[in-house]
Scaffold this motif. Structure first.
Motif, PDB file in Angstrom:
ATOM      1  N   ASN B 121      25.248  32.182  39.630  1.00 38.32           N
ATOM      2  CA  ASN B 121      25.305  31.275  40.774  1.00 38.32           C
ATOM      3  C   ASN B 121      23.920  30.832  41.266  1.00 38.32           C
ATOM      4  O   ASN B 121      23.642  30.815  42.463  1.00 38.32           O
ATOM      5  CB  ASN B 121      26.099  31.951  41.910  1.00 38.32           C
ATOM      6  N   VAL B 122      23.046  30.496  40.316  1.00 35.26           N
ATOM      7  CA  VAL B 122      21.723  29.954  40.656  1.00 35.26           C
ATOM      8  C   VAL B 122      21.485  28.655  39.879  1.00 35.26           C
ATOM      9  O   VAL B 122      21.986  28.504  38.767  1.00 35.26           O
ATOM     10  CB  VAL B 122      20.558  30.927  40.311  1.00 35.26           C
ATOM     11  N   PRO B 123      20.733  27.762  40.471  1.00 39.01           N
ATOM     12  CA  PRO B 123      20.470  26.507  39.764  1.00 39.01           C
ATOM     13  C   PRO B 123      19.462  26.647  38.628  1.00 39.01           C
ATOM     14  O   PRO B 123      18.519  27.430  38.702  1.00 39.01           O
ATOM     15  CB  PRO B 123      19.919  25.585  40.850  1.00 39.01           C
ATOM     16  N   LEU B 124      19.680  25.868  37.587  1.00 33.46           N
ATOM     17  CA  LEU B 124      18.740  25.712  36.473  1.00 33.46           C
ATOM     18  C   LEU B 124      18.479  24.209  36.376  1.00 33.46           C
ATOM     19  O   LEU B 124      19.395  23.443  36.093  1.00 33.46           O
ATOM     20  CB  LEU B 124      19.373  26.227  35.179  1.00 33.46           C
ATOM     21  N   ALA B 125      17.241  23.801  36.659  1.00 36.98           N
ATOM     22  CA  ALA B 125      16.945  22.370  36.743  1.00 36.98           C
ATOM     23  C   ALA B 125      15.824  22.017  35.779  1.00 36.98           C
ATOM     24  O   ALA B 125      14.962  22.847  35.477  1.00 36.98           O
ATOM     25  CB  ALA B 125      16.564  21.999  38.175  1.00 36.98           C
ATOM     26  N   TYR B 126      15.817  20.783  35.298  1.00 35.23           N
ATOM     27  CA  TYR B 126      14.925  20.437  34.181  1.00 35.23           C
ATOM     28  C   TYR B 126      14.613  18.943  34.132  1.00 35.23           C
ATOM     29  O   TYR B 126      14.538  18.358  33.052  1.00 35.23           O
ATOM     30  CB  TYR B 126      15.570  20.900  32.861  1.00 35.23           C
ATOM     31  N   GLU B 127      14.452  18.325  35.295  1.00 37.98           N
ATOM     32  CA  GLU B 127      14.155  16.885  35.334  1.00 37.98           C
ATOM     33  C   GLU B 127      12.989  16.525  34.425  1.00 37.98           C
ATOM     34  O   GLU B 127      12.980  15.482  33.763  1.00 37.98           O
ATOM     35  CB  GLU B 127      13.867  16.463  36.777  1.00 37.98           C
TER      36      GLU B 127
END
Lengths: 426, 426
Positions: B121-127
């Motif tokens: 339940n944690v975000p993984l972001a990669y813009e």
């Protein structure tokens, strides 16, 4: 997520279609189901090609705000005053999220509505209000959030861009092309909102606030439309390597903010010059990201509804931002620079009688105002008829150029008002 | 928000600079303060032009995940395996949000990491992993969320675009221009990752998953780089009204998904053809929004750090999405279409000895494979030397064209391997 839709014109119908056709997609993305439970429109019986079965009908859109079954209100009516504004205020006060496509409302009452949204701790979203389907509000507010923006500009009105593109391609005059555009449905019967630059100015005022964290200030936008752009100007532009586009430009300088909407000469090799027809495009320049360009359809059922629904999805997924990227009490008042202070290069077209000494007289006026001329072109040769003299200036303050053009207009050999178009520095 | 930064190369340093220079802006936007509390890099003593004072140093980046002072981990090391992957896994397992710029990692292990992020339940972001500073991941995942995407394509590698643009402008050969690009720092000493299309394929695999809600599948991307694009091909392209660009294309058809990276002929009047130099551009086509274009810098300290920080700001503001727009268990496995099944028009350049009957023989091969020819051009006339015969085909299945080219290559009068470049249908 139970939605109330106010306004069943093009955009409202587009929204109903998306919810009908993409139910699974939307619920996969958000984990929630979307249902339109209430609507309001002009005519209850009109066939819109979508079913209103099971939806509560309201003659007065403002009543959507107090319907206990409505979780979120979509305001797709338009106009800066009246029902549209009343509905947004009522919904925010009732603690219901509001999604709107209403650029006029945001441009005129944006800061006050943002404050109301914050006070009631509900989102107010308006992706569809600027550049239709292009997710430019999101890009400015979130995608470029780590940048100090120095400038944002673009083609913000598809009708004007269509007319200018057609004028360029056919050599036709404004009036004739406008008529065609009206016949094709690209321009309204009363075109003034579009062709006089008001619509683009609404959008620019919103972008300015997003870009610079300052209260929306529509009244200080300088506005000049495209009615006076002539086939001659377009032909000369081409000769000098430019195209003419109606641009909205917001720029941060040490003195403050410039906000202006007017026809511009743009170099043919820029991204903006290559945006043709009804498309919109926005360029945002940040200190870390450098220049970014966003292009797409700025109007129409599908694109506008796509933008409305992006906001709906965000809110349903709990992704919310302050209305203009930062809370109202963190906004900075920044002085607005009047257009007279603008420094740039200019295209000038004079209509003069071709008598001996006319060029010398014109040159003297420019010399007296300390305006230096990059190029000068005289077209035609006819002692008793007016001929065109076209000049491109080096950088000069607009006030000085205006004084020069006033003096030239007063000449005996002037046959018509001088015409000036700003050259964009892109 | 206490941040741990792993990797102090160009991007890591850019991130430190943004946090240092834009502290107020970032806290105005989010209501939170950002502080880098721990870092890891190759050399502790190297002068990077930014201060590391007060930051805990880790020789082993994976240790950042277990530092109790670190709330969020930025993985800016790179590579699909090893420390980068270990750190992301450790941080997600420790319940810490992860922001990464690592396209290889996401392309190879994206689905598995997305699952891990969801489990914890944690975000993984990669813009920053796709197209540098352009907020294209956000646009695909949120801005176009209400659309069924039919195609996404673009210029995803700035090095290749620089080389192709320079070849076009100077008439130079690939090898010479690559050398220049290396001298200028636009290409790595070992350029293969870029010029052989692998980097673009990583990004395309990510875009495919975002566009179609399907698990990332890098292995099924067809990859062809730009090494074989010759000055001759570029000159012929111009003659036919095209430019050559390395495109990544992901397309949804009734049969499945095409994913391919290869040089393409693109019509000169398209937005993509006008993207020059190190810029990237992505076009996303949705059923409601129609075509949208995003352009900007695809690499470099500022743009990439801007994208990393956009993710950091989103997470700090509580704006999170499933890694690829929808949760992993909602993803659909969609068959991948092999490139042999691709149907399109092709540019073909043959090198043949100019003997009587050669055109007849070539024509017969095309006829036998039922390939119809739109135009044919023979350049040069020299009985004993090889001359170029250039053809543009009508639409044909790639397998048939490959068979035809094999037959032609076996001819006595063939002087070199036939060369083929796909023509983009934009």
């Amino acid at each position: 997520m139970r939605i109330g839709v106010a306004g069943l014109g093009t955009v409202g119908v587009g929204v109903l279609k998306i919810i009908e056709q993409h139910g699974k997609l939307l619920s996969d993305r958000t984990g929630r189901n979307f249902e339109v439970v209430a609507v309001s429109g002009r005519s209850r019986t009109k066939d819109r090609g979508v079913s209103l079965d099971g939806m509560t009908w309201y003659d007065n859109a403002v009543d959507l705000a107090s319907d206990p079954n409505v979780d979120m209100v979509l305001e797709l009516i338009g106009g800066s005053e009246g029902v549209a504004r009343d509905l947004c205020v009522a919904a925010l006060e009732a603690g219901k999220p509001v999604v709107t496509a209403n650029k006029a409302l945001l441009a005129v009452h944006g800061t006050e509505l943002a404050r109301l949204a914050e006070k009631n701790n509900v989102p107010l979203a308006y992706e569809a209000a600027v550049a239709g389907g292009i997710p430019i509000v999101k890009a400015m507010r979130e995608g470029l959030a780590a940048n100090a923006i120095s400038r944002v500009y673009g083609i913000l009105n598809g009708t004007c861009n269509y007319i200018l593109t057609e004028m360029e391609e056919t050599g036709g005059d404004f009036a004739a092309i406008l008529k065609d555009a009206q016949d094709l449905g690209y321009a309204e019967a009363d075109p003034s909102f579009d062709v006089d630059g008001v619509d683009a100015a609404h959008k620019l005022a919103i972008l300015t606030s997003l870009a610079f964290g300052t209260p929306v200030d529509f009244d200080s936008v300088y506005i000049e439309g495209i009615r006076e752009v002539s086939a001659q100007d377009i032909a000369f532009a081409q000769e000098f390597g430019y195209r003419i586009r109606l641009l909205g430009v917001a720029r941060r300088t040490e003195q403050g903010i410039e906000q202006r909407v007017h026809p511009c000469m743009v170099r043919k090799d820029t991204a903006i010059a290559n945006v043709s027809g009804v498309f919109n495009a926005v360029v945002a320049e940040g200190d870390f990201v450098d220049s970014t360009v966003y292009e797409g359809r700025g109007a129409g059922e599908g694109p506008t509804a796509s933008a409305v629904m992006a906001d709906v999805v965000d809110i349903a997924a709990g992704r919310v931002s302050p209305t203009f990227g930062i809370p109202v009490d963190k906004m900075t008042d920044i002085p607005k620079i009047p257009v007279e202070e603008h420094v740039g290069c200019y295209y000038v077209r004079l209509s003069v009688f071709d008598r001996p000494g006319v060029i010398a007289d014109i040159s003297a006026v420019f010399r007296d105002e300390e305006i230096s001329i990059e190029s000068l072109l005289q077209r035609g040769r006819s002692p008793e008829e007016a001929v065109s003299v076209v000049l491109i200036t080096h950088e000069v303050k607009e006030a000085a150029l205006s004084r020069a053009l006033e003096k030239i207009e007063a000449f005996d050999h002037s046959a018509a008002r001088p015409r000036m178009i700003r050259i964009a520095k892109l």
